[in-house]
Design an enzyme around this catalytic site. Structure first.
Site, PDB file in Angstrom:
ATOM      1  CB  SER A   1      49.879  38.376  37.318  1.00  0.00           C
ATOM      2  OG  SER A   1      50.235  38.840  38.598  1.00  0.00           O
TER       3      SER A   1
ATOM      4  CG  ASP B   1      44.107  35.525  42.224  1.00  0.00           C
ATOM      5  OD1 ASP B   1      45.004  35.842  43.033  1.00  0.00           O
ATOM      6  OD2 ASP B   1      44.220  35.667  41.005  1.00  0.00           O
TER       7      ASP B   1
ATOM      8  CG  HIS C   1      47.927  35.062  40.995  1.00  0.00           C
ATOM      9  ND1 HIS C   1      47.114  36.116  40.656  1.00  0.00           N
ATOM     10  CD2 HIS C   1      49.164  35.366  40.512  1.00  0.00           C
ATOM     11  CE1 HIS C   1      47.827  37.027  40.014  1.00  0.00           C
ATOM     12  NE2 HIS C   1      49.082  36.580  39.897  1.00  0.00           N
TER      13      HIS C   1
END
Length: 274
Positions: free
Chosen positions: A45, A131, A165
């Site tokens: 991320s 995601d 994610h």
């Protein structure tokens, strides 16, 4: 005794190390370590974006990068709105040619290392097909960006896994398609191993009884941030492979940041040590 080791800076290598107990009693400073200047960097991320920024900026000494749910260099262009929209969910708004031009300009003024260093870099990119935070299209833009500088055979991508994610592990964490803290997913897939084995030959998978907790050093990271200490978590963990491992072929170091107050669990890999 000088220990020759390869340092690998990870924002998130996430999994269990048997016997690790993170406490508030942290080492006041990072101990002196004798390591060489060869680095790899990876993250998830915001940490994935950090990994790219760091790699492109310091490509003379960073030989490999692993990115989970990140994006291309200078994607945000110093603009928060761009960071939160184009660089996460609107890949069609990312102009890779503009980013390349900015990269060349940075090289020309000497603010980053020579781009020719990226030619033989080893790259690993993961994006979950489900995601909902950083879309796979953004990661595709990252591949496009790097292909200008790195040989395509050195770029490994995993974009077809049904994952949210999250950082994928073999058997620990939330369901793989779950979105939420601590963003570690039980996906039946060992992303930590793939990142490391893509960077270095000879890395072995951790065995079920692997316990190298005595090689974990907790230290204060506050001296390394030029920001308000209240904005940065106070401690990090460092795995120092040079301690008590004289027979290891590739002792290595990994530093894991607690910047985002996220509980971090680490999978330990070390060639010829397991």
């Amino acid at each position: 005794m000088q220990v020759h080791s390869i340092a690998s800076v990870f924002l998130a290598i996430l999994h269990f190390v048997s016997g690790v107990n993170v406490t508030e009693n942290v080492t006041p400073s990072l101990p002196a370590l004798q390591v060489n200047r060869l680095l790899t960097v990876s993250g998830i991320s915001a940490g994935g974006y950090m990994a790219v920024q760091f790699h492109v900026s310091y490509s003379r000494t960073v030989t490999a990068a692993g990115v989970v749910a990140g994006g291309p260099y200078w994607c945000a262009k110093d603009n928060v709105e761009t960071a939160l929209h184009a660089c996460m969910k609107q890949p069609e708004s990312i102009n890779v040619e503009v980013l390349r031009a900015a990269t060349v300009a940075a090289e020309n003024v000497g603010s980053i290392d020579a781009l020719e260093n990226l030619q033989n870099a080893k790259l690993y990119f993961f994006s979950g097909a489900k995601d909902s935070v950083v879309h796979t299209g953004v990661m595709s833009k990252l591949v496009d960006y790097y292909q200008s500088y790195t040989h395509p055979s050195n770029i490994k991508t995993v974009f077809n896994m049904s994952a949210e994610h999250t950082f994928p592990t073999m058997s620990y964490g939330n369901p793989c398609t779950f979105l939420g803290s601590p963003y570690i997913g039980n996906c039946g897939y060992d992303a930590a191993y793939d990142i490391l084995s893509n960077a270095w030959e000879g890395i072995k998978r951790a065995g079920p009884n692997t316990s190298l907790a005595e090689n974990l050093i907790e230290f204060s990271q506050a001296p390394y941030f030029l920001v308000d200490p209240a904005l940065v978590s106070s401690h990090s963990l460092l795995f120092w492979g040079g301690r008590g491992m004289k027979s290891c072929r590739f002792p290595w170091e990994v530093s894991v940041s607690y910047t985002f107050q996220m509980p971090v669990r680490m999978e330990i890999y070390n060639a010829d040590c397991i």
